[in-house]
Design an enzyme around this catalytic site. Structure first.
Site, PDB file in Angstrom:
ATOM      1  N   HIS A 138      -8.683   0.320  -3.213  1.00  0.00           N
ATOM      2  CA  HIS A 138      -9.487   0.133  -1.993  1.00  0.00           C
ATOM      3  C   HIS A 138     -10.238   1.426  -1.713  1.00  0.00           C
ATOM      4  O   HIS A 138      -9.645   2.408  -1.259  1.00  0.00           O
ATOM      5  CB  HIS A 138      -8.537  -0.245  -0.847  1.00  0.00           C
ATOM      6  CG  HIS A 138      -9.202  -0.422   0.474  1.00  0.00           C
ATOM      7  ND1 HIS A 138      -8.501  -0.501   1.663  1.00  0.00           N
ATOM      8  CD2 HIS A 138     -10.523  -0.543   0.814  1.00  0.00           C
ATOM      9  CE1 HIS A 138      -9.341  -0.661   2.666  1.00  0.00           C
ATOM     10  NE2 HIS A 138     -10.572  -0.676   2.182  1.00  0.00           N
TER      11      HIS A 138
ATOM     12  N   SER B 189       0.854  -1.195   0.000  1.00  0.00           N
ATOM     13  CA  SER B 189       0.000   0.000   0.000  1.00  0.00           C
ATOM     14  C   SER B 189       0.882   1.234   0.000  1.00  0.00           C
ATOM     15  O   SER B 189       1.712   1.420   0.898  1.00  0.00           O
ATOM     16  CB  SER B 189      -0.888   0.014   1.244  1.00  0.00           C
ATOM     17  OG  SER B 189      -1.363   1.330   1.448  1.00  0.00           O
TER      18      SER B 189
ATOM     19  N   HIS C  85      -1.496  -1.601  -3.868  1.00  0.00           N
ATOM     20  CA  HIS C  85      -2.742  -1.290  -3.154  1.00  0.00           C
ATOM     21  C   HIS C  85      -2.886   0.227  -3.026  1.00  0.00           C
ATOM     22  O   HIS C  85      -1.997   0.906  -2.498  1.00  0.00           O
ATOM     23  CB  HIS C  85      -2.668  -1.946  -1.777  1.00  0.00           C
ATOM     24  CG  HIS C  85      -3.928  -1.870  -0.974  1.00  0.00           C
ATOM     25  ND1 HIS C  85      -4.982  -2.741  -1.125  1.00  0.00           N
ATOM     26  CD2 HIS C  85      -4.306  -1.004   0.012  1.00  0.00           C
ATOM     27  CE1 HIS C  85      -5.945  -2.449  -0.258  1.00  0.00           C
ATOM     28  NE2 HIS C  85      -5.568  -1.388   0.441  1.00  0.00           N
TER      29      HIS C  85
ATOM     30  N   MET D 173     -12.405   3.700   0.301  1.00  0.00           N
ATOM     31  CA  MET D 173     -12.976   3.982   1.632  1.00  0.00           C
ATOM     32  C   MET D 173     -13.737   5.293   1.514  1.00  0.00           C
ATOM     33  O   MET D 173     -13.342   6.326   2.056  1.00  0.00           O
ATOM     34  CB  MET D 173     -11.843   4.052   2.671  1.00  0.00           C
ATOM     35  CG  MET D 173     -11.267   2.668   2.979  1.00  0.00           C
ATOM     36  SD  MET D 173      -9.641   2.761   3.734  1.00  0.00           S
ATOM     37  CE  MET D 173      -8.656   2.903   2.262  1.00  0.00           C
TER      38      MET D 173
ATOM     39  N   MET E 207     -10.737  -6.289   6.781  1.00  0.00           N
ATOM     40  CA  MET E 207      -9.916  -5.253   7.435  1.00  0.00           C
ATOM     41  C   MET E 207      -9.489  -5.760   8.808  1.00  0.00           C
ATOM     42  O   MET E 207     -10.315  -6.199   9.609  1.00  0.00           O
ATOM     43  CB  MET E 207     -10.707  -3.956   7.603  1.00  0.00           C
ATOM     44  CG  MET E 207     -10.984  -3.202   6.321  1.00  0.00           C
ATOM     45  SD  MET E 207      -9.533  -2.824   5.314  1.00  0.00           S
ATOM     46  CE  MET E 207      -8.532  -1.858   6.447  1.00  0.00           C
TER      47      MET E 207
ATOM     48  N   MET F   5      -9.449   7.563   0.242  1.00  0.00           N
ATOM     49  CA  MET F   5     -10.198   7.952   1.453  1.00  0.00           C
ATOM     50  C   MET F   5     -10.854   9.313   1.232  1.00  0.00           C
ATOM     51  O   MET F   5     -10.250  10.207   0.633  1.00  0.00           O
ATOM     52  CB  MET F   5      -9.253   8.051   2.640  1.00  0.00           C
ATOM     53  CG  MET F   5      -8.449   6.785   2.892  1.00  0.00           C
ATOM     54  SD  MET F   5      -7.512   6.923   4.426  1.00  0.00           S
ATOM     55  CE  MET F   5      -6.568   5.399   4.364  1.00  0.00           C
TER      56      MET F   5
ATOM     57  N   ASP G  15      -5.919  -6.577   5.343  1.00  0.00           N
ATOM     58  CA  ASP G  15      -5.335  -5.229   5.271  1.00  0.00           C
ATOM     59  C   ASP G  15      -5.336  -4.589   6.653  1.00  0.00           C
ATOM     60  O   ASP G  15      -6.392  -4.389   7.250  1.00  0.00           O
ATOM     61  CB  ASP G  15      -6.196  -4.412   4.285  1.00  0.00           C
ATOM     62  CG  ASP G  15      -5.690  -2.995   4.053  1.00  0.00           C
ATOM     63  OD1 ASP G  15      -4.602  -2.658   4.542  1.00  0.00           O
ATOM     64  OD2 ASP G  15      -6.405  -2.252   3.360  1.00  0.00           O
TER      65      ASP G  15
ATOM     66  N   ASP H  31      -5.091   3.233  -1.522  1.00  0.00           N
ATOM     67  CA  ASP H  31      -6.095   3.542  -0.497  1.00  0.00           C
ATOM     68  C   ASP H  31      -6.744   4.891  -0.784  1.00  0.00           C
ATOM     69  O   ASP H  31      -6.133   5.941  -0.591  1.00  0.00           O
ATOM     70  CB  ASP H  31      -5.417   3.575   0.876  1.00  0.00           C
ATOM     71  CG  ASP H  31      -5.109   2.182   1.399  1.00  0.00           C
ATOM     72  OD1 ASP H  31      -6.035   1.340   1.410  1.00  0.00           O
ATOM     73  OD2 ASP H  31      -3.953   1.932   1.782  1.00  0.00           O
TER      74      ASP H  31
HETATM   75  C1  DX5 Z   1      -5.885   1.347   6.340  1.00  0.00           C
HETATM   76  C2  DX5 Z   1      -5.581   1.118   4.870  1.00  0.00           C
HETATM   77  C3  DX5 Z   1      -4.453   0.195   4.742  1.00  0.00           C
HETATM   78  C4  DX5 Z   1      -3.190   0.760   5.331  1.00  0.00           C
HETATM   79  C5  DX5 Z   1      -2.374  -0.372   5.857  1.00  0.00           C
HETATM   80  O1  DX5 Z   1      -6.829   2.297   6.460  1.00  0.00           O
HETATM   81  O2  DX5 Z   1      -6.698   0.563   4.216  1.00  0.00           O
HETATM   82  O3  DX5 Z   1      -4.257  -0.237   3.414  1.00  0.00           O
HETATM   83  O4  DX5 Z   1      -2.447   1.480   4.422  1.00  0.00           O
HETATM   84  O5  DX5 Z   1      -1.270   0.132   6.541  1.00  0.00           O
HETATM   85  P1  DX5 Z   1      -0.374  -0.805   7.475  1.00  0.00           P
HETATM   86  O6  DX5 Z   1       0.100  -1.934   6.650  1.00  0.00           O
HETATM   87  O7  DX5 Z   1       0.715   0.123   7.928  1.00  0.00           O
HETATM   88  O8  DX5 Z   1      -1.265  -1.218   8.614  1.00  0.00           O
HETATM   89 ZN    ZN Z   2      -6.301  -0.496   2.239  1.00  0.00          ZN
END
Ligand code: DX5
Ligand code: ZN
Length: 217
Positions: free
Chosen positions: A66, A8, A33, A68, A137, A37, A175, A35
């Site tokens: 991903h 990620s 990956h 969110m 998650m 948000m 994740d 993310d």
């Molecule tokens: C969390 C994200 C993850 C995050 C994981 O909100 O969806 O993908 O980047 O980070 P680590 O591996 O540091 O927990």
């Molecule tokens: Zn993620």
């Protein structure tokens, strides 16, 4: 088959993103990956389709997007056009899950559904035969570097058994808080795809981190 590792970029240095991506490519990652948000579904903001399109130009890695964000259906076509190969949305964020699955598939991408730690695994069961991946998650989403919540491994075990009983083929991804120790537990429970931000990008030797995760099965 070895574990699929999906680094990620949340913990990458965004001022030198091309170099960071090259590093994980050379390290043997197959997926990347991303993310996304929105500051509403999770208490953090990252990036949207414009950045995904820029990343798609930089790499041939499989783009694991991903989302969110609330009401993800509004943006799915844009993320697929931007180069998303797999679009995973949260079951908590969309009231018409069936329509959302259809929209991702019709747009030409693979589709995943994600579950937050408090969400029971039963919620995803009606959709399992129609999707390509379930993202479990193992932290409450929003930030990299949080602690792994081991209780979610029960969901992984259920999903693995259910897949076998019903002869289905979805992948199980996890994740949040993944490193060699937690990754080992996750793989033993049935995970196929390990996401990791801080463990990989925080390692001096990213190749060793990625190869270590890949060799957990
Ligand atoms: C969390 C994200 C993850 C995050 C994981 O909100 O969806 O993908 O980047 O980070 P680590 O591996 O540091 O927990
Ligand atoms: Zn993620």
């Amino acid at each position: 088959m070895s574990v699929i590792v999906s680094p990620s970029i949340l913990s990458a240095d965004f001022s030198r993103l091309e170099k960071e991506i090259r590093d994980v490519e050379l390290g043997g990652a197959e997926w990347l990956h991303l993310d996304v948000m929105d500051g509403v579904f999770v208490p953090n903001l990252t990036f949207g389709p414009i950045i995904v399109a820029a990343i798609d130009k930089l790499t041939g890695l499989f783009l694991d997007v991903h989302l969110m964000i609330i009401q993800p259906r509004r943006f799915i076509e844009q993320f697929v056009e931007a180069g998303g190969d797999l679009i995973t949305f949260h079951i908590e964020a969309e009231n018409d899950v069936t329509e959302t699955i259809k929209l991702v598939k019709d747009s030409g991408a693979k589709v995943g559904i994600s579950l937050n730690p408090p969400t029971p695994v039963d919620k995803v069961v009606p959709y399992l035969e129609f999707i390509d991946l379930v993202l479990v998650m193992s932290v409450n989403p929003g930030f990299a570097g949080q602690r792994f919540l081991p209780d979610v491994l029960k969901k992984v075990e259920f999903l693995r058994n259910y897949r076998e009983w019903h002869k289905l083929s979805y992948l199980i991804e996890i994740d949040g808080g993944i490193n060699l120790e937690t990754g080992k537990l996750a793989v033993a429970a049935g995970v196929d795809v390990l996401v990791s931000a801080s463990f990989i990008f925080g390692s001096k030797d990213r190749r060793a981190a990625i190869q270590g995760l890949k060799s957990l099965r």
